[in-house]
Design a protein around this motif. Structure first.
Motif, PDB file in Angstrom:
ATOM      1  N   LEU A   4      69.762  36.420 141.073  1.00  0.00           N
ATOM      2  CA  LEU A   4      71.036  36.238 141.766  1.00  0.00           C
ATOM      3  C   LEU A   4      70.856  35.391 143.027  1.00  0.00           C
ATOM      4  N   ILE A   5      69.805  35.643 143.768  1.00  0.00           N
ATOM      5  CA  ILE A   5      69.524  34.861 144.982  1.00  0.00           C
ATOM      6  C   ILE A   5      69.280  33.404 144.619  1.00  0.00           C
ATOM      7  N   LYS A   6      68.500  33.177 143.562  1.00  0.00           N
ATOM      8  CA  LYS A   6      68.211  31.811 143.119  1.00  0.00           C
ATOM      9  C   LYS A   6      69.490  31.115 142.646  1.00  0.00           C
ATOM     10  N   ALA A   7      70.340  31.855 141.938  1.00  0.00           N
ATOM     11  CA  ALA A   7      71.600  31.289 141.456  1.00  0.00           C
ATOM     12  C   ALA A   7      72.502  30.904 142.629  1.00  0.00           C
ATOM     13  N   MET A   8      72.558  31.753 143.643  1.00  0.00           N
ATOM     14  CA  MET A   8      73.379  31.446 144.821  1.00  0.00           C
ATOM     15  C   MET A   8      72.826  30.236 145.568  1.00  0.00           C
ATOM     16  N   ASP A   9      71.508  30.132 145.651  1.00  0.00           N
ATOM     17  CA  ASP A   9      70.891  28.984 146.319  1.00  0.00           C
ATOM     18  C   ASP A   9      71.161  27.686 145.576  1.00  0.00           C
ATOM     19  N   ASN A  10      71.281  27.771 144.253  1.00  0.00           N
ATOM     20  CA  ASN A  10      71.456  26.569 143.433  1.00  0.00           C
ATOM     21  C   ASN A  10      72.913  26.224 143.142  1.00  0.00           C
ATOM     22  N   LEU A  11      73.838  26.905 143.792  1.00  0.00           N
ATOM     23  CA  LEU A  11      75.251  26.569 143.599  1.00  0.00           C
ATOM     24  C   LEU A  11      75.539  25.159 144.103  1.00  0.00           C
ATOM     25  N   PRO A  12      76.480  24.479 143.475  1.00  0.00           N
ATOM     26  CA  PRO A  12      76.865  23.151 143.979  1.00  0.00           C
ATOM     27  C   PRO A  12      77.444  23.253 145.399  1.00  0.00           C
ATOM     28  N   TRP A  13      77.308  22.172 146.127  1.00  0.00           N
ATOM     29  CA  TRP A  13      77.743  22.123 147.519  1.00  0.00           C
ATOM     30  C   TRP A  13      79.213  22.490 147.668  1.00  0.00           C
ATOM     31  N   LEU A  14      80.052  21.996 146.786  1.00  0.00           N
ATOM     32  CA  LEU A  14      81.488  22.270 146.871  1.00  0.00           C
ATOM     33  C   LEU A  14      81.783  23.764 146.679  1.00  0.00           C
ATOM     34  N   VAL A  15      81.087  24.409 145.775  1.00  0.00           N
ATOM     35  CA  VAL A  15      81.283  25.848 145.554  1.00  0.00           C
ATOM     36  C   VAL A  15      80.847  26.625 146.795  1.00  0.00           C
ATOM     37  N   LYS A  16      79.748  26.205 147.400  1.00  0.00           N
ATOM     38  CA  LYS A  16      79.293  26.863 148.633  1.00  0.00           C
ATOM     39  C   LYS A  16      80.345  26.719 149.732  1.00  0.00           C
ATOM     40  N   LEU A  17      80.967  25.554 149.818  1.00  0.00           N
ATOM     41  CA  LEU A  17      82.031  25.349 150.808  1.00  0.00           C
ATOM     42  C   LEU A  17      83.219  26.270 150.539  1.00  0.00           C
ATOM     43  N   ARG A  35      69.134  39.137 150.036  1.00  0.00           N
ATOM     44  CA  ARG A  35      67.969  38.315 150.377  1.00  0.00           C
ATOM     45  C   ARG A  35      67.011  39.071 151.303  1.00  0.00           C
ATOM     46  N   SER A  36      67.560  39.807 152.258  1.00  0.00           N
ATOM     47  CA  SER A  36      66.732  40.596 153.171  1.00  0.00           C
ATOM     48  C   SER A  36      66.093  41.773 152.450  1.00  0.00           C
ATOM     49  N   LEU A  37      66.831  42.404 151.549  1.00  0.00           N
ATOM     50  CA  LEU A  37      66.267  43.499 150.765  1.00  0.00           C
ATOM     51  C   LEU A  37      65.123  43.003 149.891  1.00  0.00           C
ATOM     52  N   ASP A  38      65.297  41.836 149.291  1.00  0.00           N
ATOM     53  CA  ASP A  38      64.267  41.267 148.440  1.00  0.00           C
ATOM     54  C   ASP A  38      62.999  40.939 149.239  1.00  0.00           C
ATOM     55  N   ALA A  39      63.183  40.464 150.464  1.00  0.00           N
ATOM     56  CA  ALA A  39      62.042  40.113 151.319  1.00  0.00           C
ATOM     57  C   ALA A  39      61.481  41.329 152.060  1.00  0.00           C
ATOM     58  N   LYS A  40      62.144  42.479 151.911  1.00  0.00           N
ATOM     59  CA  LYS A  40      61.754  43.710 152.623  1.00  0.00           C
ATOM     60  C   LYS A  40      61.706  43.477 154.130  1.00  0.00           C
ATOM     61  N   ASN A  41      62.721  42.766 154.610  1.00  0.00           N
ATOM     62  CA  ASN A  41      62.844  42.420 156.024  1.00  0.00           C
ATOM     63  C   ASN A  41      63.817  43.411 156.670  1.00  0.00           C
ATOM     64  N   THR A  42      63.266  44.380 157.409  1.00  0.00           N
ATOM     65  CA  THR A  42      64.089  45.432 158.002  1.00  0.00           C
ATOM     66  C   THR A  42      65.076  44.868 159.010  1.00  0.00           C
ATOM     67  N   LEU A  43      64.627  43.966 159.841  1.00  0.00           N
ATOM     68  CA  LEU A  43      65.523  43.354 160.828  1.00  0.00           C
ATOM     69  C   LEU A  43      66.656  42.611 160.130  1.00  0.00           C
ATOM     70  N   GLY A  44      66.339  41.887 159.075  1.00  0.00           N
ATOM     71  CA  GLY A  44      67.357  41.175 158.325  1.00  0.00           C
ATOM     72  C   GLY A  44      68.369  42.109 157.679  1.00  0.00           C
ATOM     73  N   ILE A  45      67.898  43.241 157.194  1.00  0.00           N
ATOM     74  CA  ILE A  45      68.798  44.223 156.587  1.00  0.00           C
ATOM     75  C   ILE A  45      69.764  44.771 157.629  1.00  0.00           C
TER      76      ILE A  45
END
Length: 76
Positions: A4-17, A35-45
């Motif tokens: 899901l994270i990879k799919a969101m990163d690869n969205l076309p620019w217009l869709v992101k807008l 993304r923060s959960l995947d990286a196990k980044n407590t501060l990000g969460i």
């Protein structure tokens, strides 16, 4: 979750807008949390949960970042 994270990163620019529109920006808030959960980044969460409360104000930052960098703002 990584797919899901990879799919969101690869969205076309217009869709992101389009997803930066205030009512739809919740998508990017959930993206930050995943993304923060995947990286196990407590501060990000913690920050992504806090930003969830202030989502009406974060859409502008997302919009500017997508226009300039073609990527949503996050540090994780």
């Amino acid at each position: 979750m990584k797919d899901l994270i990879k799919a969101m990163d690869n969205l076309p620019w217009l869709v992101k807008l389009i997803l930066c529109i205030p009512a739809l920006d919740i998508v990017w808030t959930v993206y930050r949390l995943l993304r923060s959960l995947d990286a196990k980044n407590t501060l990000g969460i913690v920050l992504s949960i806090i930003l969830f409360v202030f989502a009406p104000f974060v859409w502008l930052i997302d919009l500017i970042c997508v226009i300039l960098k073609k990527q949503v703002w996050w540090f994780c």
